[in-house]
Design an enzyme around this catalytic site. Structure first.
Site, PDB file in Angstrom:
ATOM      1  N   GLU A  51     -28.894  -5.164  13.932  1.00 57.93           N
ATOM      2  CA  GLU A  51     -28.557  -6.125  12.877  1.00 57.93           C
ATOM      3  C   GLU A  51     -29.827  -6.672  12.271  1.00 57.93           C
ATOM      4  O   GLU A  51     -30.704  -7.158  12.978  1.00 57.93           O
ATOM      5  CB  GLU A  51     -27.762  -7.284  13.471  1.00 57.93           C
ATOM      6  CG  GLU A  51     -26.306  -6.971  13.614  1.00 57.93           C
ATOM      7  CD  GLU A  51     -25.611  -8.009  14.452  1.00 57.93           C
ATOM      8  OE1 GLU A  51     -25.901  -9.204  14.307  1.00 57.93           O
ATOM      9  OE2 GLU A  51     -24.788  -7.597  15.279  1.00 57.93           O
ATOM     10  N   ASP A  62     -27.654 -21.237  11.779  1.00 54.08           N
ATOM     11  CA  ASP A  62     -28.710 -20.835  12.699  1.00 54.08           C
ATOM     12  C   ASP A  62     -29.407 -21.995  13.388  1.00 54.08           C
ATOM     13  O   ASP A  62     -29.638 -23.040  12.797  1.00 54.08           O
ATOM     14  CB  ASP A  62     -29.754 -19.997  11.953  1.00 54.08           C
ATOM     15  CG  ASP A  62     -29.231 -18.600  11.656  1.00 54.08           C
ATOM     16  OD1 ASP A  62     -28.789 -17.935  12.608  1.00 54.08           O
ATOM     17  OD2 ASP A  62     -29.233 -18.195  10.474  1.00 54.08           O
ATOM     18  N   TYR A 176     -17.096  -9.379  15.447  1.00 52.77           N
ATOM     19  CA  TYR A 176     -18.197 -10.207  15.946  1.00 52.77           C
ATOM     20  C   TYR A 176     -17.580 -11.467  16.542  1.00 52.77           C
ATOM     21  O   TYR A 176     -17.101 -12.335  15.817  1.00 52.77           O
ATOM     22  CB  TYR A 176     -19.128 -10.559  14.783  1.00 52.77           C
ATOM     23  CG  TYR A 176     -20.473 -11.127  15.168  1.00 52.77           C
ATOM     24  CD1 TYR A 176     -20.593 -12.153  16.098  1.00 52.77           C
ATOM     25  CD2 TYR A 176     -21.635 -10.643  14.581  1.00 52.77           C
ATOM     26  CE1 TYR A 176     -21.831 -12.663  16.445  1.00 52.77           C
ATOM     27  CE2 TYR A 176     -22.885 -11.154  14.907  1.00 52.77           C
ATOM     28  CZ  TYR A 176     -22.970 -12.168  15.840  1.00 52.77           C
ATOM     29  OH  TYR A 176     -24.210 -12.674  16.168  1.00 52.77           O
TER      30      TYR A 176
END
Lengths: 261, 400
Positions: A51, A62, A176
Site C-alpha cells: 500500500e 492518521d 480493510y
C-alpha cells in the site's frame, strides 16, 4: 492487471496456506527516487500487496507517525501525479500488486476520470480512500470500475451489522478491517472485541479480510491473523524505514507470517 | 416563489456538503442526524433551548441604529445586530447551547471542540460548565499566543485546552486534531463543531441554531424601520454568523446579502482567507466546498489578522449560495478591518471583534453609495476586548 491481479495474488498466498502481509509506506518519504527499490524490498520479503500512502496536508485519520512521514514527503515535493509517474515508469520491474491509499481531495484536484485512467496506466491495482464512506462513493466508483481498479472498502468496529454486511458485499480485492477505534499508529494492545469483529466480517464475505491500524509486532499480527486473512502494518514500517532499519522489517514480516492458515 | 430546502437527505447543498468522513465516524454522524431530527420535533427540547437562550444567553439581542456611524458614512442607515451582547461575547453560544443539549440528549457526557479566536472554545467551555459536561478544546499554538485571555477563560471554566503544534498552528490544525480526537473517542464523546462546516448534519444544525440571529433581525427591522433592509452584511470565516443571519432572508429576494471574507494583506498577496473569491472546490474536514489549495490538492494556510476568519475552507452552504447567485461574497483587508475596529469604537462606543470589523468595513464602503432612506444591517458577531493585544501589536508593526 488491476483488480484481477490483486485478487489472484492474494488467492495464491491463501492457497499456499500463508497469511497475507501487506506493508503500508508513505510514498515520497525518503524521496521518490527510492520508491521502486522499496517496493522491490517488500516484494522480496514476501509481502502479498503493498500500500502506497499519498501524503496529504490534513490527514485526519492518521496518527503522529504517518503524519510526520507525510510532512517529510510533502516537503520534498511529492505529489499524487509524481507518484503515479514513478509507478508507471517502473511497472515492469515489479510483480507485486500495488494499492494507492489517499484522501479524496488530491484525487478531486487530479480529476476523477484522469485519476482512474492514470492508475490503470501506472499498474495500480486498487485504491483505498479513508475519507470516502459508502454515502459518497458514487463520486468515484464508476471511474474505478471502468479502469478495472479494485475499490477497497474500510470496515470499522463502530459500524453496525447492516453497514458491515454492505461494506463486505461491496468491497473489491480485499476488505480493510480497521482494528482499532482510532487513528493509525502503534498500539500495545487491541480491544477484546476485535476478534469477534474480524470473525463476523469473515462470515459476510469470501473476499480476503485484512486487519490494519495499530499493528506493530509479529505477535499482534499473528493474533489478528488468527481471525482474518492477514494484516496491514503501517506506522511501524514507516518508522523503521525512516530509521533505516530494514533488517528489523524483514524480521517483523517473518514473524508475522509464521502462523499458517 | 421557489422554496429553499437545502440540504437534501444526504446533506448536499447542490453539489456541496456531504459526509466525507472515515467509516469510523459515520455511525456518530448518523446518530447525531437522527438525534437532531427528533429534537427538532420535540416541544420539550425546543422549550429548554429557548429558556437558555433567553435566561442564560440574554437573547434577544438588540438591533441598534448606529446613528453616528451612519452620519460618518453619509448614506444608508446602518443598523447593528448586537450579537456581541450575548453571554460570552459572541454569536457562538447560540450554537454551543444547542449542541450541548443534544449531547445530553444522546447520553454523552464528554465534549471536544476546536477553536480559532477562542470565542467558540469559550462558548463551548461555558455550556459544558453549565450542563456538567467534560470539555477538551484544541487550539493552534499560534492562536493560543494571540488569544491568551480566552485560554485563561476556558481554563477557569473547567475546560482542558490542548495546544496543537502542527501546520500553521491555527484553526485548520485545531479542527484536524479535534477530528482525530473524535475518531479515537467517538463512542462517548460529542464533537461540538463551531461553524457551518464539517460533515452533514453539522452545517445544517449549526445554521439552524444560529438562525435565531436572522429571525430576530427580520422582526426587529420591520418594527424599527417599517420594512426589510436593502442589504445585510456579515463576515465569513467558516461562516456561521453569516449563515444564521442570511438563512431567514434567503427567500426575501429584494434583500441583498453580502458575505465579507478576510482579505488579509490583499488578495494579490496570497496572504488572505478569501476562500470563496480565490478558492477551488475540494474536500476538507468532511465537506465538499471551496478551499484554498495548491494545484496538487494540498490545503494552503489561510492568513488573517483575525483568528476567527483564519480558515482555508468555508461552509458548503455559502459555496451553494454563491453558485446560485443568491449571496455576493467580497473581502476586506486587515488594514481596512483595523480602521473599522477603531471607527466603531470611537463613534459608537462599541468595540467590535476583528472578525465583525470586516463586515463593518464593508458596510462603510457601500453605505456612502446608497441613499439616506435605504438601510443596511450589519451582523456584529462578537465583541473586541479579546483583540486589544492583537490590534496593539499590529499598530506597533506598522510604526516600524
Amino acid at each position: 492487471m488491476g483488480k484481477v491481479k490483486l485478487e489472484k495474488a492474494l488467492q495464491e498466498k491463501l492457497s499456499a496456506e500463508e497469511k497475507i502481509f501487506s506493508p503500508f509506506i508513505t510514498a515520497g518519504d525518503g524521496g521518490l527516487d527510492i520508491l521502486p527499490e522499496r517496493i522491490k524490498f517488500f516484494e522480496e520479503n514476501g509481502a502479498a500487496v503493498i500500500e502506497l500512502g499519498i501524503p496529504f496536508s490534513d490527514p485526519v485519520a492518521d496518527g503522529p507517525t504517518i503524519q510526520a512521514a507525510g510532512s517529510r514527503a510533502l516537503d520534498n515535493g511529492t505529489t499524487l501525479a509524481k507518484v503515479l509517474d514513478v509507478l508507471e515508469k517502473t511497472k515492469l520491474e515489479r510483480a507485486i500488486p500495488v494499492v494507492i491509499m489517499t484522501y479524496i481531495n488530491p484525487i478531486i484536484t487530479f480529476g476523477i476520470e484522469d485519476f482512474a485512467r492514470k492508475c490503470a496506466e501506472a499498474g495500480v491495482d486498487g485504491v483505498i480512500i479513508p475519507d470516502l464512506p459508502m454515502e459518497e462513493e458514487s463520486l468515484i466508483a464508476e471511474a474505478l470500475s471502468k479502469g478495472h481498479i479494485a475499490f477497497i472498502r474500510l470496515a470499522a468496529m463502530t459500524s453496525p451489522t447492516e453497514r458491515l454486511q454492505e461494506l463486505a458485499e461491496r468491497t473489491e480485492g480485499f476488505l480493510y478491517a480497521v482494528a482499532v477505534t482510532g487513528t493509525t499508529g502503534a498500539r500495545t494492545e487491541h480491544d477484546a472485541y476485535v476478534s469477534t469483529f474480524l470473525q463476523k466480517l469473515k462470515t459476510y464475505t469470501n473476499t480476503p479480510v485484512l486487519a490494519g491500524f495499530g499493528v506493530s509486532t509479529g505477535e499482534q499480527a499473528r493474533a489478528l491473523g488468527e481471525h482474518s486473512d492477514g494484516v496491514i502494518v503501517g506506522s511501524k514500517i514507516v518508522q523503521l524505514l525512516h530509521e533505516g532499519k530494514l533488517a528489523e522489517i524483514s524480521q517483523l514480516m517473518e514473524e508475522s507470517r509464521s502462523l499458517k492458515v | 416563489m421557489s422554496v429553499y430546502t437545502v440540504p437534501d437527505q444526504s446533506g448536499k447543498f447542490g453539489n456541496f456538503g456531504g459526509r466525507y468522513v472515515p467509516e469510523l465516524l459515520m455511525p456518530a454522524v448518523l446518530e447525531l442526524e437522527k438525534a437532531y431530527e427528533e429534537a427538532k420535533q420535540d416541544k420539550h427540547f425546543l422549550e429548554e433551548l429557548n429558556y437558555y437562550l433567553k435566561q442564560y444567553v440574554g437573547r434577544e439581542t438588540p438591533l441598534y441604529f448606529a446613528e453616528r456611524l451612519t452620519e460618518k458614512a453619509g448614506g444608508a442607515k446602518i443598523y447593528l445586530k448586537r450579537e456581541d451582547l450575548n453571554h460570552t461575547g459572541a454569536h457562538k453560544i447560540n450554537n454551543t447551547i444547542g449542541q450541548a443539549l443534544l449531547t445530553v440528549r444522546m447520553g454523552k457526557r464528554k465534549v471536544v471542540a476546536e477553536t480559532g479566536a477562542g470565542q467558540h472554545g469559550v462558548a463551548t467551555a461555558t455550556v459544558c460548565a453549565l450542563l456538567g459536561l467534560d470539555c477538551i478544546v484544541f487550539m493552534g499554538e499560534e492562536d493560543i499566543r494571540r488569544q491568551a485571555l480566552n485560554v485563561q477563560r476556558m481554563e477557569l471554566l473547567g475546560a482542558e485546552v490542548r495546544s496543537v503544534e502542527g501546520g500553521s498552528g491555527t484553526l485548520k490544525d485545531a479542527v484536524n486534531e479535534a477530528l482525530r480526537y473524535w475518531v479515537n473517542y467517538v463512542e462517548d464523546t460529542h464533537y461540538i463543531i463551531g461553524s457551518v462546516v464539517g460533515p452533514h448534519p453539522f452545517p445544517m444544525l449549526v445554521r439552524d441554531f444560529q438562525a435565531v440571529i436572522g429571525e430576530e433581525t427580520k422582526r426587529q427591522i420591520v418594527e424599527q424601520d417599517g420594512e426589510l433592509p436593502e442589504k445585510i452584511i456579515a463576515c465569513v470565516g467558516g461562516g456561521s454568523n453569516a449563515m444564521g443571519m442570511f438563512y431567514p432572508f434567503v427567500e426575501e429576494k429584494d434583500v441583498t446579502l453580502i458575505g465579507v471574507e478576510a482579505g488579509g494583506s490583499g488578495l494579490e498577496t496570497n496572504k488572505h482567507a478569501a476562500t470563496l473569491t480565490k478558492g477551488k472546490v475540494g474536500v476538507l474536514h468532511g465537506t465538499l466546498t471551496h478551499l484554498l489549495q495548491d494545484e496538487n490538492g494540498q490545503i494552503e494556510e489561510a492568513f488573517s489578522i483575525s483568528a476567527g476568519l483564519d480558515y482555508p475552507g468555508v461552509g458548503p452552504e455559502h459555496s451553494y449560495l454563491q453558485s446560485i447567485d443568491r449571496v455576493n461574497y467580497t473581502s476586506v483587508t486587515d488594514k481596512e478591518a483595523l480602521e473599522a475596529f477603531e471607527l466603531l469604537s470611537r463613534r459608537e462606543g462599541i468595540i467590535p471583534a476583528l472578525e465583525s470589523s470586516h463586515a463593518v468595513a464593508h458596510a462603510m464602503k457601500v453605505a456612502g453609495q446608497m441613499s439616506k432612506d435605504e438601510t443596511i444591517v450589519v451582523c456584529l458577531s462578537g465583541r473586541g476586548d479579546k483583540d486589544l493585544r492583537q490590534e496593539g501589536n499590529m499598530n506597533v508593526k506598522e510604526e516600524k
